[in-house]
Design an enzyme around this catalytic site. Structure first.
Site, PDB file in Angstrom:
ATOM      1  CG  HIS A 112      -0.314   4.710   3.431  1.00 21.16           C
ATOM      2  ND1 HIS A 112      -0.873   4.770   4.686  1.00 21.16           N
ATOM      3  CD2 HIS A 112       0.007   3.395   3.229  1.00 21.16           C
ATOM      4  CE1 HIS A 112      -0.901   3.555   5.213  1.00 21.16           C
ATOM      5  NE2 HIS A 112      -0.377   2.714   4.355  1.00 21.16           N
ATOM      6  CB  CYS A 120      -0.937   0.008   1.200  1.00 19.12           C
ATOM      7  SG  CYS A 120      -0.104  -0.346   2.748  1.00 19.12           S
TER       8      CYS A 120
HETATM    9  P1  NAP Z   1      -5.948  -8.028   9.964  1.00 18.85           P
HETATM   10  O1  NAP Z   1      -6.918  -6.955  10.219  1.00 18.85           O
HETATM   11  O2  NAP Z   1      -5.050  -8.451  11.081  1.00 18.85           O
HETATM   12  O3  NAP Z   1      -6.754  -9.331   9.438  1.00 18.85           O
HETATM   13  C1  NAP Z   1      -6.154 -10.603   9.302  1.00 18.85           C
HETATM   14  C2  NAP Z   1      -7.125 -11.633   8.732  1.00 18.85           C
HETATM   15  O4  NAP Z   1      -6.441 -12.892   8.649  1.00 18.85           O
HETATM   16  C3  NAP Z   1      -8.375 -11.877   9.607  1.00 18.85           C
HETATM   17  O5  NAP Z   1      -9.483 -12.176   8.800  1.00 18.85           O
HETATM   18  C4  NAP Z   1      -7.988 -13.119  10.405  1.00 18.85           C
HETATM   19  O6  NAP Z   1      -9.115 -13.928  10.790  1.00 18.85           O
HETATM   20  C5  NAP Z   1      -7.185 -13.889   9.374  1.00 18.85           C
HETATM   21  N1  NAP Z   1      -6.320 -14.843  10.045  1.00 18.85           N
HETATM   22  C6  NAP Z   1      -5.458 -14.627  11.081  1.00 18.85           C
HETATM   23  N2  NAP Z   1      -4.889 -15.802  11.470  1.00 18.85           N
HETATM   24  C7  NAP Z   1      -5.405 -16.754  10.662  1.00 18.85           C
HETATM   25  C8  NAP Z   1      -5.226 -18.158  10.553  1.00 18.85           C
HETATM   26  N3  NAP Z   1      -4.409 -18.842  11.392  1.00 18.85           N
HETATM   27  N4  NAP Z   1      -5.917 -18.822   9.601  1.00 18.85           N
HETATM   28  C9  NAP Z   1      -6.760 -18.168   8.767  1.00 18.85           C
HETATM   29  N5  NAP Z   1      -6.990 -16.845   8.824  1.00 18.85           N
HETATM   30  C10 NAP Z   1      -6.313 -16.146   9.751  1.00 18.85           C
HETATM   31  O7  NAP Z   1      -4.964  -7.674   8.769  1.00 18.85           O
HETATM   32  P2  NAP Z   1      -5.221  -6.652   7.520  1.00 18.85           P
HETATM   33  O8  NAP Z   1      -4.737  -5.303   7.831  1.00 18.85           O
HETATM   34  O9  NAP Z   1      -6.616  -6.852   7.032  1.00 18.85           O
HETATM   35  O10 NAP Z   1      -4.189  -7.221   6.445  1.00 18.85           O
HETATM   36  C11 NAP Z   1      -4.441  -8.431   5.730  1.00 18.85           C
HETATM   37  C12 NAP Z   1      -3.343  -8.629   4.694  1.00 18.85           C
HETATM   38  O11 NAP Z   1      -3.371  -7.554   3.768  1.00 18.85           O
HETATM   39  C13 NAP Z   1      -1.941  -8.657   5.304  1.00 18.85           C
HETATM   40  O12 NAP Z   1      -1.157  -9.598   4.602  1.00 18.85           O
HETATM   41  C14 NAP Z   1      -1.448  -7.221   5.091  1.00 18.85           C
HETATM   42  O13 NAP Z   1      -0.055  -7.143   5.021  1.00 18.85           O
HETATM   43  C15 NAP Z   1      -2.090  -6.890   3.745  1.00 18.85           C
HETATM   44  N6  NAP Z   1      -2.325  -5.446   3.491  1.00 18.85           N
HETATM   45  C16 NAP Z   1      -2.904  -4.635   4.418  1.00 18.85           C
HETATM   46  C17 NAP Z   1      -3.143  -3.281   4.091  1.00 18.85           C
HETATM   47  C18 NAP Z   1      -3.784  -2.318   5.054  1.00 18.85           C
HETATM   48  O14 NAP Z   1      -3.860  -1.117   4.711  1.00 18.85           O
HETATM   49  N7  NAP Z   1      -4.283  -2.748   6.207  1.00 18.85           N
HETATM   50  C19 NAP Z   1      -2.811  -2.803   2.841  1.00 18.85           C
HETATM   51  C20 NAP Z   1      -2.253  -3.669   1.897  1.00 18.85           C
HETATM   52  C21 NAP Z   1      -2.024  -4.990   2.236  1.00 18.85           C
HETATM   53  P3  NAP Z   1      -9.711 -13.890  12.309  1.00 18.85           P
HETATM   54  O15 NAP Z   1     -10.514 -12.633  12.408  1.00 18.85           O
HETATM   55  O16 NAP Z   1     -10.542 -15.120  12.357  1.00 18.85           O
HETATM   56  O17 NAP Z   1      -8.535 -13.911  13.249  1.00 18.85           O
END
Ligand code: NAP
Length: 356
Positions: free
Chosen positions: A248, A154
């Site tokens: 950002h 991002c």
């Molecule tokens: P997040 O809010 O921490 O969400 C993580 C997700 O993964 C939740 O749905 C969680 O499910 C699931 N998860 C965690 N442990 C798991 C497991 N053992 N098995 C299956 N599912 C599991 O993270 P996020 O910010 O949405 O980011 C998600 C991805 O996108 C990451 O790789 C991050 O680097 C990328 N990303 C994020 C952004 C941003 O702006 N936030 C931008 C670009 C890319 P539960 O709720 O059941 O725990």
């Protein structure tokens, strides 16, 4: 037209919620499967995100009652046409290939496969031709229908398109970028309030390396079934976490082999082609790069939502006494930089016959 059935891996997280929210009413795609960790599995989606739903709109009625599946229960997702992956990277590493192998195309937000040699990292306006490698990826792995495509980090969204618009004619040499990244970029609960309020944190794990290397793959080429990175320019990145919610911001200084004039730069930003209009992709911004003339724009709060959060806003173009030019860029990190960017990639895949 029957809508294309979409699953979301990591549907309960910050990016997953953004997918659920943005896909409501999408003309081509319908969310039919929501997938998360075993601890959310078996609950209705509404129950699973209770107390942590962070979107401005309510949970779409069509998704609230879907039962969350465990990522391990691949059979439950087999009738999807494709999935978006918003899994944490270490989990994505285990599962994304298994989904692709099972015949389910994966459009991923995780960093796991960004440098896998035959996985395209797509910014639809910059390198749509990199999708050509999908056939080679499938052939090399013996996959018939599944494949993996990734979206870049991002933090680079606010300056890669503006720099790519100049690279062809003037050849970038050096870039110094400082990002000010919103807290939603760290997911939920993310950075503790005690750490981020009244503060700027000058470290985001892994982010500077991603910012320095990913643009080279995006601007690179394909040779013998693998990506060749563009090594003709160097980026130095400083990435900071700041107490804004979304958006950002990046301050960027750059030098090219041939110094462009101010007019050269503004014309190329204005004419930056974006995704071809004739494809009519629902999430494509009308203009991919928008230049603001005001001396104090772009600003995070005022400009992050421009064109549904999908446009990159730039401003403050001025001569740089050390490098040649400097400017400020802004993009919405969970829309353009995450779910919206992923949806635009999926639309491009559909327009090119890879899904649907
Ligand atoms: P997040 O809010 O921490 O969400 C993580 C997700 O993964 C939740 O749905 C969680 O499910 C699931 N998860 C965690 N442990 C798991 C497991 N053992 N098995 C299956 N599912 C599991 O993270 P996020 O910010 O949405 O980011 C998600 C991805 O996108 C990451 O790789 C991050 O680097 C990328 N990303 C994020 C952004 C941003 O702006 N936030 C931008 C670009 C890319 P539960 O709720 O059941 O725990």
């Amino acid at each position: 037209m029957n809508k294309i059935r979409v699953g979301i891996l990591g549907a309960t997280g910050m990016v997953g919620q953004q997918y659920v929210s943005l896909l409501e009413g999408h003309p081509w795609f319908e969310v039919t499967h929501v997938v998360a960790s075993p601890s959310s599995a078996g609950k209705s989606y509404a129950e699973a995100v209770k107390g942590r739903w962070h979107m401005k709109k309510d949970i779409p009625a069509g998704v609230a009652g879907l039962v969350v599946q465990s990522v391990e229960n691949l059979d439950a997702v087999k009738d999807c046409d494709f999935v978006f992956s918003a899994l944490d990277s270490d989990i994505a590493k285990i599962w994304e290939e298994k989904y692709a192998e099972a015949g389910i195309p994966v459009v991923s937000n995780a960093s796991t496969h960004r440098h896998t040699k035959d996985v395209p990292m797509i910014m639809p306006e910059v390198n749509p031709h990199h999708l050509d490698i999908i056939k080679e990826q499938q052939k090399a792995r013996g996959w018939s229908r599944g494949f993996i495509v990734v979206k870049p980090n991002c933090s680079i969204q606010s300056y890669v398109a503006p720099l790519a618009a100049l690279h062809k004619d003037f050849k970038l040499k050096s870039v110094i970028v400082t990002t000010m990244q919103a807290i939603s970029g760290a997911g939920f609960p993310g950075v503790a309030s005690y750490d981020i309020l009244d503060n700027v944190v000058p470290f985001i794990g892994g982010e500077e390396t991603k910012s320095e290397i990913e643009p080279r793959k995006i601007l690179g080429s394909i040779k013998d079934g693998a990506f060749v990175y563009d090594e003709s320019f160097t980026i130095s990145a400083h990435c900071n976490r700041v107490p804004t919610i979304d958006g950002h911001l990046a301050t960027v200084s750059f030098t090219c082999e041939t110094k462009p004039s101010r007019e050269d730069i503004l014309v190329r930003w204005k004419n930056f082609r974006g995704v071809p209009q004739e494809l009519n992709l629902p999430f494509a911004p009308k203009q991919a790069i928008i230049y603001r003339e005001e001396e104090n724009r772009p600003q995070v709060r005022l400009d992050r939502d421009t064109d549904k959060g999908m446009a990159v806003t730039v401003g403050r173009l001025r001569e740089d006494p050390v490098m040649q030019w400097k400017f400020v860029g802004l993009s919405h990190n969970t829309i353009r930089g995450a779910a919206g960017g992923g949806i635009l990639i999926a639309e491009l895949l559909r327009a090119n016959g890879y899904i649907g």
